[in-house]
Design a protein around this motif. Structure first.
Motif, PDB file in Angstrom:
ATOM      1  N   ASP A  99      50.143  40.376  40.446  1.00 15.70           N
ATOM      2  CA  ASP A  99      48.816  40.022  40.084  1.00 15.70           C
ATOM      3  C   ASP A  99      48.961  40.073  38.988  1.00 15.70           C
ATOM      4  O   ASP A  99      49.378  40.496  38.235  1.00 15.70           O
ATOM      5  CB  ASP A  99      47.963  41.132  40.212  1.00 15.70           C
ATOM      6  CG  ASP A  99      47.318  40.905  40.091  1.00 15.70           C
ATOM      7  OD1 ASP A  99      46.367  41.252  39.207  1.00 15.70           O
ATOM      8  OD2 ASP A  99      45.915  39.769  40.659  1.00 15.70           O
ATOM      9  N   PHE A 100      48.403  38.475  38.793  1.00 17.26           N
ATOM     10  CA  PHE A 100      49.029  37.940  37.211  1.00 17.26           C
ATOM     11  C   PHE A 100      46.977  38.618  36.699  1.00 17.26           C
ATOM     12  O   PHE A 100      46.223  38.192  37.277  1.00 17.26           O
ATOM     13  CB  PHE A 100      48.618  37.157  37.261  1.00 17.26           C
ATOM     14  CG  PHE A 100      48.426  35.967  35.688  1.00 17.26           C
ATOM     15  CD1 PHE A 100      47.333  35.933  35.424  1.00 17.26           C
ATOM     16  CD2 PHE A 100      49.217  36.206  34.480  1.00 17.26           C
ATOM     17  CE1 PHE A 100      47.402  34.865  33.799  1.00 17.26           C
ATOM     18  CE2 PHE A 100      49.766  35.766  33.522  1.00 17.26           C
ATOM     19  CZ  PHE A 100      48.501  35.582  32.956  1.00 17.26           C
ATOM     20  N   ARG A 101      47.000  39.293  35.578  1.00 14.56           N
ATOM     21  CA  ARG A 101      46.173  39.741  35.092  1.00 14.56           C
ATOM     22  C   ARG A 101      46.403  39.630  33.641  1.00 14.56           C
ATOM     23  O   ARG A 101      47.017  39.979  33.087  1.00 14.56           O
ATOM     24  CB  ARG A 101      45.368  40.878  35.627  1.00 14.56           C
ATOM     25  CG  ARG A 101      46.512  42.040  35.250  1.00 14.56           C
ATOM     26  CD  ARG A 101      46.037  43.192  36.198  1.00 14.56           C
ATOM     27  NE  ARG A 101      45.188  43.151  37.083  1.00 14.56           N
ATOM     28  CZ  ARG A 101      43.785  43.567  37.762  1.00 14.56           C
ATOM     29  NH1 ARG A 101      43.411  44.896  37.155  1.00 14.56           N
ATOM     30  NH2 ARG A 101      43.505  43.112  38.976  1.00 14.56           N
ATOM     31  N   LEU A 102      44.955  39.328  32.780  1.00 13.65           N
ATOM     32  CA  LEU A 102      45.076  40.081  31.754  1.00 13.65           C
ATOM     33  C   LEU A 102      44.455  41.407  31.129  1.00 13.65           C
ATOM     34  O   LEU A 102      44.851  41.615  29.983  1.00 13.65           O
ATOM     35  CB  LEU A 102      43.481  38.760  30.989  1.00 13.65           C
ATOM     36  CG  LEU A 102      43.988  37.007  31.381  1.00 13.65           C
ATOM     37  CD1 LEU A 102      42.406  36.807  30.846  1.00 13.65           C
ATOM     38  CD2 LEU A 102      45.151  36.332  30.377  1.00 13.65           C
ATOM     39  N   VAL A 103      43.755  41.857  31.833  1.00 17.29           N
ATOM     40  CA  VAL A 103      43.474  43.367  31.379  1.00 17.29           C
ATOM     41  C   VAL A 103      44.818  44.244  31.419  1.00 17.29           C
ATOM     42  O   VAL A 103      45.652  43.980  32.787  1.00 17.29           O
ATOM     43  CB  VAL A 103      41.928  43.394  32.193  1.00 17.29           C
ATOM     44  CG1 VAL A 103      42.058  44.873  31.833  1.00 17.29           C
ATOM     45  CG2 VAL A 103      41.323  43.097  32.017  1.00 17.29           C
ATOM     46  N   ALA A 104      44.893  45.089  30.579  1.00  7.62           N
ATOM     47  CA  ALA A 104      46.755  45.422  30.704  1.00  7.62           C
ATOM     48  C   ALA A 104      46.738  46.833  31.379  1.00  7.62           C
ATOM     49  O   ALA A 104      48.226  46.642  31.965  1.00  7.62           O
ATOM     50  CB  ALA A 104      47.151  45.824  29.536  1.00  7.62           C
ATOM     51  N   GLY A 105      45.543  47.174  31.388  1.00  3.53           N
ATOM     52  CA  GLY A 105      45.264  49.091  31.444  1.00  3.53           C
ATOM     53  C   GLY A 105      45.087  49.271  32.952  1.00  3.53           C
ATOM     54  O   GLY A 105      45.344  50.508  33.589  1.00  3.53           O
ATOM     55  N   THR A 106      44.863  48.006  34.140  1.00  5.32           N
ATOM     56  CA  THR A 106      44.479  48.573  35.602  1.00  5.32           C
ATOM     57  C   THR A 106      45.643  48.275  36.466  1.00  5.32           C
ATOM     58  O   THR A 106      46.689  46.627  35.975  1.00  5.32           O
ATOM     59  CB  THR A 106      43.397  47.970  35.749  1.00  5.32           C
ATOM     60  OG1 THR A 106      43.205  46.644  35.840  1.00  5.32           O
ATOM     61  CG2 THR A 106      42.214  48.728  34.903  1.00  5.32           C
ATOM     62  N   ALA A 107      45.759  48.058  37.893  1.00  2.00           N
ATOM     63  CA  ALA A 107      46.101  47.116  38.597  1.00  2.00           C
ATOM     64  C   ALA A 107      45.315  47.811  39.682  1.00  2.00           C
ATOM     65  O   ALA A 107      44.650  48.461  40.084  1.00  2.00           O
ATOM     66  CB  ALA A 107      47.658  48.378  38.842  1.00  2.00           C
ATOM     67  N   PRO A 108      45.022  45.856  40.870  1.00  2.00           N
ATOM     68  CA  PRO A 108      44.720  46.178  42.406  1.00  2.00           C
ATOM     69  C   PRO A 108      44.809  46.955  42.798  1.00  2.00           C
ATOM     70  O   PRO A 108      45.774  46.947  43.039  1.00  2.00           O
ATOM     71  CB  PRO A 108      44.433  45.083  41.879  1.00  2.00           C
ATOM     72  CG  PRO A 108      45.756  43.941  42.116  1.00  2.00           C
ATOM     73  CD  PRO A 108      45.840  44.818  40.116  1.00  2.00           C
ATOM     74  N   VAL A 109      44.927  48.074  44.235  1.00  2.00           N
ATOM     75  CA  VAL A 109      44.530  48.554  45.137  1.00  2.00           C
ATOM     76  C   VAL A 109      44.507  47.324  46.680  1.00  2.00           C
ATOM     77  O   VAL A 109      44.791  48.562  47.618  1.00  2.00           O
ATOM     78  CB  VAL A 109      44.643  49.834  45.265  1.00  2.00           C
ATOM     79  CG1 VAL A 109      44.300  50.533  43.897  1.00  2.00           C
ATOM     80  CG2 VAL A 109      42.515  49.449  45.119  1.00  2.00           C
ATOM     81  N   THR A 110      43.972  46.314  46.563  1.00  2.00           N
ATOM     82  CA  THR A 110      43.947  45.646  47.645  1.00  2.00           C
ATOM     83  C   THR A 110      44.642  44.769  47.886  1.00  2.00           C
ATOM     84  O   THR A 110      44.620  43.550  46.720  1.00  2.00           O
ATOM     85  CB  THR A 110      42.379  45.678  47.614  1.00  2.00           C
ATOM     86  OG1 THR A 110      42.234  44.101  47.273  1.00  2.00           O
ATOM     87  CG2 THR A 110      41.767  46.755  48.521  1.00  2.00           C
ATOM     88  N   PRO A 111      44.897  44.221  48.797  1.00  2.00           N
ATOM     89  CA  PRO A 111      45.564  43.334  48.964  1.00  2.00           C
ATOM     90  C   PRO A 111      45.361  41.922  49.349  1.00  2.00           C
ATOM     91  O   PRO A 111      46.390  41.226  48.094  1.00  2.00           O
ATOM     92  CB  PRO A 111      46.489  43.393  50.321  1.00  2.00           C
ATOM     93  CG  PRO A 111      45.854  44.441  51.162  1.00  2.00           C
ATOM     94  CD  PRO A 111      45.375  45.048  50.054  1.00  2.00           C
ATOM     95  N   GLY A 112      44.201  41.653  49.314  1.00  2.00           N
ATOM     96  CA  GLY A 112      43.852  40.776  48.658  1.00  2.00           C
ATOM     97  C   GLY A 112      43.389  39.657  47.239  1.00  2.00           C
ATOM     98  O   GLY A 112      43.412  38.488  46.478  1.00  2.00           O
TER      99      GLY A 112
END
Length: 127
Positions: A99-112
């Motif tokens: 998941d490309f993201r600008l926020v460094a400290g988190t990660a998503p938990v849903t496939p979408g």
């Protein structure tokens, strides 16, 4: 574009261990949060674990907490899933996702929320 290739799956007895590896190529690996999902026959794809861009934050499904460990090596463009104390119910195809993201400290938990997926690797745990 990011290409993800999983490896390390196989057949193991209950109580055993496996380490899955996901090798990434393409865009800057450290710009991506990474996750592992799994899908058993006849079931929906489910979240297993995720790790933030720097590796400072990790998230686990309750079913694997205390048994599985996610880690990453940004210098090697690789994310790992160490699976210990495996159970027959862990049997599934395991997928790596980015998941490309600008926020460094988190990660998503849903496939979408994930942008890229690997082809999957089969993990079979015999009783």
């Amino acid at each position: 574009q990011v290409q993800l290739v999983e490896s390390g799956g196989g057949l193991v007895q209950a109580g055993g261990s496996l380490r899955l590896t996901c090798a990434a190529s393409g865009r800057t690996f450290s710009s991506f949060a990474m996750g592992w999902f799994r899908q058993a026959p006849g079931k929906e794809r489910e979240f297993v674990t995720a790790i933030s861009r720097s590796g400072g934050s990790t998230y686990y499904a309750d079913a694997v907490k205390g048994r599985f460990t996610i880690s990453r090596d940004n210098a090697k463009n690789t994310v790992y899933l160490q699976m210990n104390s495996l159970k027959p119910e862990d049997t599934a195809v395991y997928y790596c996702a980015a998941d490309f993201r600008l926020v460094a400290g988190t990660a998503p938990v849903t496939p979408g929320e994930y942008d890229y997926w690997g082809q999957g690797t089969q993990v079979t745990v015999s009783s």
